[in-house]
Each structure stands twice: as C-alpha cells, then as structure tokens.
Design an enzyme around this catalytic site. Structure first.
Site, mmCIF file in Angstrom:
data_model
loop_
_atom_site.group_PDB
_atom_site.id
_atom_site.type_symbol
_atom_site.label_atom_id
_atom_site.label_comp_id
_atom_site.label_asym_id
_atom_site.label_seq_id
_atom_site.Cartn_x
_atom_site.Cartn_y
_atom_site.Cartn_z
ATOM 1 N N SER A 1 -24.142 -24.237 56.511
ATOM 2 C CA SER A 1 -23.159 -24.379 57.596
ATOM 3 C C SER A 1 -21.861 -23.630 57.336
ATOM 4 C CB SER A 1 -22.834 -25.863 57.805
ATOM 5 O OG SER A 1 -23.990 -26.583 58.197
ATOM 6 N N GLU B 18 0.793 -1.227 0.000
ATOM 7 C CA GLU B 18 0.000 0.000 0.000
ATOM 8 C C GLU B 18 0.829 1.282 0.000
ATOM 9 O OE1 GLU B 18 -3.057 0.304 -0.434
ATOM 10 O OE2 GLU B 18 -4.055 -1.546 0.122
#
Length: 745
Positions: free
Chosen positions: A392, A132
C-alpha cells in the site's frame, strides 16, 4: 777577511755569519719595515705554483671520478620504484572521511593511505623523531653524525650495532628490501635517500614512510596497524600505544603482537626508557605507559556499509579512496538495529534500511541486509536495490494526484463500500468497510476501496508516468499495462526508489536523483552537485499528503505527530514496508525473506514501522518540523469547503439525464498557448475563462488550488500563474469536472 777587517773602500765589513751565506741573506731593513719578504727564492714560487695546480687537478679529477661513479651507480640502480610503493588498499570512506571499509591489496597486504599532518597523533610523531631521526627536517636524506656514530660502533664492536639510518634511508630500504645488512646495502640506501630528498618533500617522505612501515604479518603502515591492533584510527593514541607503534617496525615479525606479545612489550618499554633518558617524556608518564598491557590479538578491519562499498568499487575504478555520501556514525547504529530486529522476527528474515537527506538527495545510510556474512539470510543480497511488491505504499501518491487535480480535499468525504471494477473488486485488509469517512482518515487507515476509486479517477497510466518522471522505476509484469492493481502493490519497486519518491513530500512536490558516490575524493557533499530536481506533484498537494500522513497513528509506545509515515504489506505476506519522513530526512524500511517466500503474519505496521521509528530515534536528532503550507493551500473543515469538494463522487455517479450537460471549458482550449502581457499592469494581465454546461455553483481551480466561483454568465477573469504549463479545472455542484492544460507565455 778577518773579523773587524777594513774593506777596500775603507768601511768596516760585517763578520761572516750564517745570514751572509748564499741564499740566506738577511732582508734589508727597508724591506722588513714594509712587511715584504725580500729574501731571494730562486725557482721556489714556480715550484709551489706547479704543486698547487697539480693538487687542484688531482682533487678535481677525484671529484669528477667520484661524481661519475656515483652517477653511474645511481643510473645502474634504475629509477626509484615509487609507483609500486604508492599502490594502496582501496578504501571507502564516508562523507566526513571516516573509514567505512578497506579492501586488501591483490597480494593480501593491508596498506592504507595516511597523512602525518591529518591522520596521526602528534605524540607518536614526537616519539618517532626522537627515537629514529632527531634531525629529520634538517638533513638532506643522510645524517653524517648518525653515520659517524654507527661507524665508530662498528669499528669497536666488529659488527653493526646501529645503522645510523634516517627516516629517508629507512624509506629507501622499504622501497627496495634487502635481507642482509652490509656496507653495500648501506651505500645503496644513502644514494637512494639522496635521490628521494631531491624528488620528494619532507612531508611526502614522512607520509610514504608511515604508509609502508612494516608492522608484522600483512600489515603495512601506521593506519593499518592501529586499526588492527587497537581498533581505532591513529589520530588519538595513548603514550603506550604510540611507543608500541614506534617499536614494532624495528623487528616486525619477532615483535608481532598476535604471536610474540611479550617481545613487543619489551620493545615498547625500551622505547619509553630511551625517551626518558633523552628527556622527551617524564619517568612518571613512562611508568604509567609501561603498566598498560599490549594487545595479544588482531581486531578485524571495519566493514561498514558493505553493500554500498561493494557497489562503489564495482562502479569506480582506479581510485584508491572512494568517498560516499553516507554518514558513518548513522550507519554504525542502524546496522545493529537491522541485525537485532531480524533475529527477533525469525530465521531467514532480512531487513533493509535506506536513509535519504531531503534537501540534497544524498544517501545517508545504506543497510542492505540484516547481516552481510549470514548466508542463511542471504546477507550479501542488497535488499535496498531488490525489486519487490510495495503493497500500500503507493497510496499517498494516488491521493496526491487527486489533490492536485482538485476533485478531492483531505477533508472531503468519501465512501468505503463494496465496489466492483469489471471483475476486480478491491477489499480492505481486515475484510470490513468503514462507510463514509473523510479522505484524511481513509489514507491514514490505508483503506483500499477509496484508494482504488481515486486511482480510477486519476488514471493508473498517469500515476505510473508521474512516478517514473520523478525517478521511480516501476517494474510491471511483462506485456502488462498499468492497472488499478498497482494501487495495492501490483507493481515492482526498490526501497531506494520508494524512499526517493517519499522525499518529494517534504520537498513540496519535487524529487532529486539519489547520490551515494561522490564525484571525487576531495569533494564535500555539497560540491559539484549538478542534479536537477524532478517534478512529482504540485506543492500544495505534496504538503497536504505530508500533513495527512503526519497524523497516522504511530506504533505502540511511539510519539504522535512527529513523523509522517506510511506502511505497506504485499500480497501473501512477502514484504513489509514502512516509509517515513520529517523535515530533515526520509527513511525507508523493508522486512521480509530475500527469496520471496511468504512469512505468515508479516505486516508492515507490526514488523517495519517499529524499526522506522527506532531508526529516527537512533539518528541522534529530534524530528524536524515539516515545511509550512505553501501559498494557496486550502486549509478548511468540510463545512467550509466549496460544495463540489465536500463529498467525492465516483465517475459512475456523474452520469446525467435529460438536458443536463457536464461542464465544459470553452476557453482556453486544451493545449493552447496563452500570451500574457505583464508589462501593461495587473489589469491587462488577466486571462478569461469561459465555461458551458454544469450545475451552479461552478468552482474554478488553477493547478489544483481554488480561485473562486464562476458567475452566472459562466465566465471569470483569473490571474494566470507564471510562465509554464497551467492546469485549469472547473467543478460543478454535482462534482462533475472538466480540465484543460494550457501554456502561459
């Protein structure tokens, strides 16, 4: 005068020659020797000067006109739309910057932030520049050579063959999209490119291009494309993948992979061929890359820790990158664990998992449900933040406060027999009683009666306030005060709060507020942490609880003495819990139905504990050892304990008859302040303790730690602890005790 004619002065004259014509006289010999043109030029210099000035004025005027026109044109274009271009998808990342979840922008586009230096494979950048913009770092936004090539191609073909656009010009086009390609559009790109180069650096331009480049559909930027097409970040790309990502922005819709994979393949191969022709890559590498198939469909965007991400985006506004304390690798292995175990346990079952780093209090994993997208399991309900009955799981804190108060020791004996507190008569889960058992075994077997007996001695209100002080937000029924039932689950708590409280045991008695969202995206997990530790219990008591829980029998096929843990089951089999810790991390697991419906047979030890141990195994690290005993921790068998600690006696058994009196600390008084002068030496820094009543021998404890027996005169000199509050306890031979709290100054 004829040739050879003698002049009037008797000298021979030169014949008439062209050089003797007016205006064309021959320069003198002396002038020529000095290199000076001695020819007469009447008015020539003046004319040439005027022409030069006119040309300079015309040139300057043209420059001014062109500059003015360009300036006016640039102004007419308005400011660069950089603010809109910098709008990004909100991304949630883990403590190391790995993507957990991204949210599409309001218009449905995926645009993820990207840094070319940190987020992109160098192979891709090499191909991008070669294909590019070969002189990207050399030009100022416009490459004259590329434009000249494009102009020649336009003149010879009659239409635009190549645009000659630099990456900066392409970015300008992305900032201001135009449907048609024209000379006016190209001029606009040139002007915008020059403007971009003035405002931004090269790296900023490249990053912005990599963020905005179109890849088909609603995908913008290399990160979104790489994740959608390859299922991975663009940090590591193959040559075929890099070439494909270079080719797609050239024609993003006609080469869209999920619609036109063959066109995308041809575009990729064209990039590879050009790279071979320009000696960027070898023909062999290109051939291997061409042999790779192109993806024909999109992959879904990653969604890790969706509940944590949703919570973070709801809390943090206007921040494109939100960094959490989570560890993506740990989160990634725990989510399938929750999903698979929930599926095995039955329909409508969900699972929540919370992992806490002991030292920092950071949340390392947050699994809110078995499947975020499973509506049947209410997957979008975060069960780590849901208030549920803990069963518990609060028992270790009861025992811890009992150890802190000094009236019981892990090796003390305690009775597991039927007992009644008014109308309340606790029973064990299996409806049996064990008789006389060590306190250690009572906690490991999660016996209910010993826990409630100890809670009656400790005080339910004190337990509730201590847990809240340490960061546990307990939820009681409306208008109800803490009672003994809270020891068996008669209170509400979240999984995250419970995990935070359990992390106080390996921290030797302090907790730290949990943190899941970092204060800023640039901070590491350790930076800017101003959270102060909160007190849970004394260090010796916390260590004793951890030591007891380490010996709890593990689930089937699990190794013993590796992880300290506790299980719990709420009333009606609605919630199954398991919370455990080693020296590094604490993990909490919840199993149940989000709607609170009962699940017969849902027990913490069977449903939740195996998930807990599997979570530790999937963390990828061996269990870390718990801290060593703190200074002053009493380690002894039952026969070596002080007489009052050998057997626990409930308050009801401490009633006396006749003239016997319970022990009473006469000095110091409860709530008093004691000034200790440590500058005069250790002998002057001692503090006297005086006691009345009680059956000898009398045992003295400071902050839950035995310091020796009180003599027959019922007094003792003790070395006071450091500045702050101190708890002084005296226990006689029958187990009767008295406690005062003083402040040492």
């Amino acid at each position: 005068m004829s040739e050879g004619q003698t002049s009037g002065n008797g000298r021979m004259t030169e014949p008439d020659t062209p050089s003797s014509l007016p205006g064309l006289t021959r320069p003198s010999t002396a002038a020529c020797e000095n290199g000076v043109d001695a020819r007469v030029k009447p008015g020539h210099d003046e004319r040439r000067g005027r022409v030069s000035k006119r040309l300079a004025a015309i040139g300057l005027t043209l420059i001014v006109v062109v500059a003015t026109a360009l300036t006016a044109y640039t102004i007419s274009l308005g400011p660069l739309p950089l603010q809109d271009a910098k709008a990004l998808s909100t991304t949630v990342v883990d403590r190391h910057g790995k993507l957990l979840r991204a949210y599409a922008m309001a218009d449905g586009r995926w645009r993820l932030p990207v840094s070319a230096q940190k987020d992109v494979d160098p192979t891709y950048l090499k191909l991008l520049f070669a294909y590019e913009d070969q002189r990207f770092y050399d030009h100022h936004g416009v490459d004259p050579r590329a434009l000249a090539r494009a102009a020649i191609q336009f003149g010879s073909h009659g239409h635009i063959v190549s645009g000659g656009s630099t990456i900066t010009m392409q970015l300008a086009r992305l900032l201001e999209p135009r449907r048609q390609r024209s000379l006016h559009a190209k001029l606009r790109q040139i002007v915008r490119a020059l403007e971009l180069e003035r405002k931004l650096g090269k790296d900023e331009i490249l990053d912005l291009y990599l963020t905005l480049a179109p890849y088909g559909g609603n995908l913008e930027g290399i990160r979104a494309a790489s994740i959608a097409y390859f299922g991975k970040e663009p940090k590591r790309l193959s040559l075929a993948e890099a070439a494909l990502l270079v080719a797609l922005p050239q024609s993003p819709e006609t080469r869209r992979l999920d619609r036109h994979p063959e066109a995308a393949r041809r575009g990729r191969d064209r990039v590879l061929d050009r790279m071979v022709s320009e000696n960027v890559i070898s023909a062999e590498d290109a051939a291997q890359a061409k042999a790779q198939p192109v993806p024909a469909f999109r992959k879904p965007m990653p969604i890790l820790a969706p509940h944590a991400a949703d919570q973070a985006t709801a809390v943090v506004k206007d921040r494109p990158i939100i960094r959490l304390t989570l560890d993506a690798s740990l989160q990634k292995v725990l989510e399938p664990l929750a999903r698979d175990r929930a599926a095995a346990l039955g329909p409508n079952i969900s699972v929540g998992i919370s992992v806490i780093d002991n030292d920092s209090g950071d949340v390392l994993a947050h699994v809110g449900s078995a499947d975020y997208f499973d509506e049947r399991r209410a997957g979008q309900v975060d069960m780590t933040r849901a208030v549920r009955s803990p069963g518990s799981t609060l028992k270790p804190f009861i025992y811890g406060l009992a150890f802190e108060d000094g009236f019981v020791h892990p090796e003390s004996l305690i009775e597991d027999r039927p007992v009644r507190f008014g109308s309340y008569a606790p029973e064990n889960f299996d409806m049996t009683f064990q008789g006389t058992v060590p306190v250690r075994k009572a906690l490991q077997l999660s016996l209910n009666v010993p826990a409630i007996v100890l809670l009656d001695r400790v005080g339910a209100s004190r337990l509730s306030s201590r847990l809240k002080q340490a960061g546990g937000n307990l939820v009681l029924p409306k208008d109800e005060a803490p009672g003994l039932a809270m020891g068996l689950g008669g209170v509400g708590v979240t999984l995250q709060d419970l995990a935070q409280l359990y992390a106080g045991f390996p921290r030797l008695g302090t907790t730290k507020p949990l943190r899941e969202i970092m204060t800023a995206e640039v901070l590491t997990a350790e930076d800017a942490d101003t959270r102060e530790p909160m007190r849970l219990m004394d260090p010796a008591a916390a260590w004793q609880v951890g030591n007891v829980l380490l010996g709890t029998p593990p689930p089937e096929n699990a190794a013993r003495n590796r992880i300290a843990f506790k299980t719990g089951t709420s009333y009606g089999y609605r919630d199954a819990w398991s919370v455990g810790f080693d020296g590094r991390m604490t993990i909490g697991v919840w199993v149940g139905r989000p709607d609170g419906a009962p699940v017969p047979g849902l027990i913490g030890r069977v449903a939740a504990a195996p998930i807990l141990f599997d979570a530790f195994a999937r963390s990828g690290k061996l269990p870390a050892a718990l801290p060593k005993p703190p200074k002053g921790a009493l380690i002894a068998g039952n026969s070596k304990l002080p007489l009052p600690l050998r057997r626990f006696r409930p308050i009801g058994e401490l009633l006396r008859t006749g003239a016997e009196q319970a022990p009473h600390i006469q000095f110091p008084l409860n709530g008093s302040r004691i000034d200790v002068d440590r500058t005069a030496g250790p002998e002057a820094a001692v503090m006297p303790v005086k006691v009345s009543g009680g059956v000898l021998p009398l045992t003295m404890l400071v902050n839950g730690l035995p310091v020796g027996e009180i003599d027959s005169r019922r007094q003792r000199l003790i070395d006071p602890p450091g500045p702050g509050f101190a708890r002084l306890t005296v226990i006689d031979a029958t187990g009767a005790a008295d406690t005062v709290v003083v402040r040492i100054q």
